[in-house]
Design an enzyme around this catalytic site. Structure first.
Site, PDB file in Angstrom:
ATOM      1  CG  ASP A   9       9.559  -5.157  -3.112  1.00  0.00           C
ATOM      2  OD1 ASP A   9       9.524  -4.503  -2.110  1.00  0.00           O
ATOM      3  OD2 ASP A   9       9.534  -6.226  -3.052  1.00  0.00           O
ATOM      4  CD  GLU A  12      11.507 -10.149   1.873  1.00  0.00           C
ATOM      5  OE1 GLU A  12      11.921 -10.388   3.097  1.00  0.00           O
ATOM      6  OE2 GLU A  12      12.170  -9.679   0.930  1.00  0.00           O
ATOM      7  CG  ASP A  44       7.109  -9.858  -0.021  1.00  0.00           C
ATOM      8  OD1 ASP A  44       7.080 -10.378   0.771  1.00  0.00           O
ATOM      9  OD2 ASP A  44       8.042  -9.031  -0.175  1.00  0.00           O
ATOM     10  CG  HIS A 100       6.646  -3.191   1.398  1.00  0.00           C
ATOM     11  ND1 HIS A 100       6.751  -4.600   1.693  1.00  0.00           N
ATOM     12  CD2 HIS A 100       6.803  -2.404   2.274  1.00  0.00           C
ATOM     13  CE1 HIS A 100       6.638  -4.595   2.974  1.00  0.00           C
ATOM     14  NE2 HIS A 100       6.572  -3.200   3.475  1.00  0.00           N
ATOM     15  CG  ASP A 129       6.002  -6.817  -1.874  1.00  0.00           C
ATOM     16  OD1 ASP A 129       6.016  -6.413  -0.755  1.00  0.00           O
ATOM     17  OD2 ASP A 129       6.913  -7.441  -2.583  1.00  0.00           O
ATOM     18  CG  ASP A 132       5.763  -8.059   2.528  1.00  0.00           C
ATOM     19  OD1 ASP A 132       4.777  -7.852   1.479  1.00  0.00           O
ATOM     20  OD2 ASP A 132       6.919  -7.629   2.522  1.00  0.00           O
ATOM     21  CG  HIS A 181      14.335  -6.391   0.853  1.00  0.00           C
ATOM     22  ND1 HIS A 181      13.409  -6.930   1.719  1.00  0.00           N
ATOM     23  CD2 HIS A 181      14.509  -5.303   1.387  1.00  0.00           C
ATOM     24  CE1 HIS A 181      13.062  -6.372   2.952  1.00  0.00           C
ATOM     25  NE2 HIS A 181      13.595  -5.140   2.835  1.00  0.00           N
ATOM     26  CG  HIS A 195      10.613  -9.898  -3.162  1.00  0.00           C
ATOM     27  ND1 HIS A 195       9.180  -9.217  -3.319  1.00  0.00           N
ATOM     28  CD2 HIS A 195      10.362 -10.565  -4.456  1.00  0.00           C
ATOM     29  CE1 HIS A 195       8.311  -9.988  -4.066  1.00  0.00           C
ATOM     30  NE2 HIS A 195       9.208 -10.473  -4.844  1.00  0.00           N
TER      31      HIS A 195
END
Ligand SMILES: [Mn+2]
Length: 312
Positions: A136, A281, A236, A134, A132, A238, A149, A109
């Site tokens: 980031d 990702e 992302d 996260h 996401d 994830d 990332h 990312h």
């Protein structure tokens, strides 16, 4: 494809930007992600939706591979991440300027420093919808891992210490032009950054509370109240629950369901405002073959949903 696209020229062209790059994080293999997505038939699938698809092969980064890239402060692989992202910014910016829809396949990312910079070159009024687990948004000072990332958003917003290697990034994204959906693993420093900058974020708590339909509506009301601004969607994998997309570097349980992820993509497509898409990702080296196949298939499916595939 019933929706009109306000910013993409006819006939609609999707430009696939394949970015096999993993320097923004520590686990090998995420650089195989774009290759697997294309090998799974993504290009033909998008053509089946009525898009013209341009794909010039995956970007080759060997010529700027790190020949000794010592940390700058805590940042790991700082020069190669910067140079790869800059190359991606130029590719995405070029396609956007031509009226095409850049679809960037990562890779990690950190590449979003490039993709979003490229989008803003052509669409300075664009807003960012970031899906996401996260945020980031660590800065060079707050990062614990040094993996870039986890930091692209701080560079794009101009937060934290200025690193001369990254002076090509114009910190022109306003905090009010960013919205998150799906967060559930946010560092303490990142929580402070989100609060201090009044950045709108819908964590999994809000997805549970309101449902995904209402969350997407509230997210767009925040960054795009008149539904007239271009949208950069950075997804992302994830963000999805690990049971849905297991092959990714930093999985976190309690994520979006298969349908919640797809709903987001469908709803953004329906606005007719999408100007750039990142799918990041996917890491085919993690987990067993069935999990890899599942994750790559979900990745292709998310891209199709963002480009107009509907259930009926
Ligand atoms: Mn991310």
């Amino acid at each position: 494809m019933s929706s009109q696209s306000h910013f993409i020229a006819e006939p609609k062209i999707a430009a696939i930007v394949g970015c096999p790059f993993s320097g923004g994080q520590a686990k090998p293999g995420v650089d195989r992600g774009p290759i697997n997505l294309v090998e799974a038939g993504l290009i033909q699938q998008l053509e089946g939706l009525g898009w013209k698809v341009e794909f010039d092969g995956h970007h080759q980064f060997e010529e700027i591979s790190a020949n000794g890239d010592p940390p700058i402060g805590k940042l790991r692989n700082p020069r190669i991440v910067s140079r790869v992202s800059k190359a991606v910014a130029e590719a995405v910016g070029y396609h956007a300027k031509m009226g095409k829809l850049p679809v960037t396949l990562g890779g990690d990312h950190s590449l979003a420093m490039g993709t979003i910079s490229g989008t803003l070159d052509t669409h300075p009024n664009a807003c960012v919808v970031w899906i996401d687990a996260h945020a980031d948004i660590n800065t060079p000072e707050t990062t614990e891992s040094g993996n870039i990332h986890g930091m692209p958003m701080s560079f794009l917003l101009g937060l934290g210490e200025k690193i001369s290697e990254y002076s090509w990034i114009q910190p022109r994204l306003q905090p009010s032009s960013l919205v998150y959906i799906g967060l559930r693993d946010v560092d303490a420093a990142e929580k402070r950054i989100l609060k201090e900058n009044k950045i709108k974020a819908f964590s999994m708590h809000e997805v549970d509370k309101y449902g995904i339909g209402k969350v997407v509506e509230m997210a767009l009301d925040h960054v795009n109240p008149k539904r007239d601004r271009p949208i950069h969607l950075s997804f992302d994998v994830d963000a999805l629950d690990p049971s849905v997309a297991p092959s990714t570097g930093t999985p976190v349980r309690g994520g979006l369901t298969f349908r919640e992820g797809h709903y987001i993509c469908e709803a953004i497509y329906e606005t007719g405002l999408l100007v750039a898409l990142d799918l990041m990702e996917v890491n085919p080296s993690l987990e067993d073959a069935a999990s890899v196949h599942q994750t790559v298939a979900v990745g292709c499916s998310l891209v199709r949903a963002a480009l107009g595939e509907t259930l009926l």
